[in-house]
Design an enzyme around this catalytic site. Structure first.
Site, mmCIF file in Angstrom:
data_model
loop_
_atom_site.group_PDB
_atom_site.id
_atom_site.type_symbol
_atom_site.label_atom_id
_atom_site.label_comp_id
_atom_site.label_asym_id
_atom_site.label_seq_id
_atom_site.Cartn_x
_atom_site.Cartn_y
_atom_site.Cartn_z
ATOM 1 N N SER A 145 23.661 -25.991 29.661
ATOM 2 C CA SER A 145 25.078 -25.813 29.995
ATOM 3 C C SER A 145 25.786 -27.157 29.950
ATOM 4 O O SER A 145 25.219 -28.185 30.352
ATOM 5 C CB SER A 145 25.226 -25.211 31.392
ATOM 6 O OG SER A 145 26.569 -25.271 31.831
ATOM 7 N N TYR A 158 23.177 -25.622 40.300
ATOM 8 C CA TYR A 158 23.083 -25.064 38.953
ATOM 9 C C TYR A 158 23.054 -26.168 37.897
ATOM 10 O O TYR A 158 22.226 -26.146 36.974
ATOM 11 C CB TYR A 158 24.259 -24.121 38.708
ATOM 12 C CG TYR A 158 24.361 -23.599 37.295
ATOM 13 C CD1 TYR A 158 23.484 -22.633 36.819
ATOM 14 C CD2 TYR A 158 25.347 -24.078 36.431
ATOM 15 C CE1 TYR A 158 23.585 -22.146 35.519
ATOM 16 C CE2 TYR A 158 25.458 -23.595 35.143
ATOM 17 C CZ TYR A 158 24.580 -22.635 34.679
ATOM 18 O OH TYR A 158 24.685 -22.166 33.396
ATOM 19 N N LYS A 162 19.994 -26.952 35.296
ATOM 20 C CA LYS A 162 20.182 -26.967 33.848
ATOM 21 C C LYS A 162 19.871 -28.344 33.261
ATOM 22 O O LYS A 162 19.440 -28.448 32.105
ATOM 23 C CB LYS A 162 21.605 -26.536 33.503
ATOM 24 C CG LYS A 162 21.838 -25.039 33.643
ATOM 25 C CD LYS A 162 20.942 -24.230 32.705
ATOM 26 C CE LYS A 162 21.320 -22.767 32.669
ATOM 27 N NZ LYS A 162 20.428 -21.980 31.764
#
Length: 261
Positions: A145, A158, A162
């Site tokens: 991401s 998150y 990632k």
């Protein structure tokens, strides 16, 4: 001859029944690959597999939870039994829940974010990567991401998870090369069922027009070309690389803050 023809190859796609994963599953099937679609809801996987078969392709459906080690082992066993192994692995499954603040982030949420976004990438890459290396060839694509490049406090766990996905790309490219190539695709903002709460809002539309070079979020079909390139012979000299598919999100103008969420 170098081409994107994937006939005779088996591709495993985690999170392959919806969103970007669905588009990737369909794109691999159109390129000739047999696709093993793995996701939590087996009924949805079966429906996607049936659509691929009805269109003349080959596919199988597999119930799979990305945060469970045992599910990784079971998926590997099922794919090996059904197809004799795989030549392509796309680690797409992930989840990006947010908490009101860092101090309000629970241990349960924190652990879930890391488990779902990292555990299967490691375990499936280890299992299928070793299988591919022994067979003499293969390609793994990890979906990361651009949140790792433009992190914001609202999704720090998150973004950290990632970032770990990209690290796994580097380490597995070394461990399983030269037979197996391992690369990353880094999506930016896309319109999917998981992002509909914000990606189609006026706030995000205004943000995109103001700061993104392409001025919009992507459509799921627009992720497919990068994945097909990386798993095909066209990328025969590409490993440990990252392709950003983000409409310029990673170079968005500074000073405008994160996109609305």
């Amino acid at each position: 001859m170098i081409s994107m023809d994937l006939s005779g190859k088996v591709a495993v796609v985690t999170g392959g029944s919806r969103g970007l994963g669905l588009a990737i599953s369909q794109g691999l099937a159109r390129a000739g690959a047999s696709v093993a679609i793995a996701s939590r809801k087996i009924e949805t996987c079966e429906a996607v597999a049936a659509e691929i078969v009805a269109a003349g392709g080959q596919a199988s459906a597999h119930a799979f939870h990305a945060g469970r080690w045992a599910d990784c082992d079971r998926l590997f066993a099922e794919v090996t039994e059904r197809w004799g192994g795989a030549q392509i692995l796309v680690n797409n499954a992930g989840k990006s829940p947010v908490a009101p603040s860092s101090v309000e982030t629970s241990e349960e949420l924190y652990d879930m974010v890391f488990a779902v976004n990292l555990k299967s990438v490691f375990r499936l890459s280890a299992l299928f990567g070793a299988q591919m290396k022994a067979a003499g060839s293969g390609a793994i694509v990890n979906i990361s991401s651009t949140g790792t490049l433009r992190p914001d406090p609202s999704f720090a766990p998150y973004a950290a998870a990632k970032t770990g996905v990209s690290l796994y790309t580097t380490t597995f490219a070394q461990e399983f090369g030269p037979e197996v190539r391992v690369n990353t695709v880094m999506p930016g903002p896309f319109h999917t069922d998981a992002t509909k709460a914000w990606s189609r809002t006026q706030g995000f539309t205004d943000y995109a027009r103001r700061v993104l070079p392409l001025g919009r979020a992507g459509e799921p079909r627009e992720i497919v070309g990068a994945v097909l390139y990386l798993v095909s012979d066209l990328a025969a000299f590409t490993t440990g690389a990252c392709i950003k598919v983000d409409g310029g999100h990673s170079i968005a103008k500074s000073g405008d803050g994160p996109p609305p969420s």
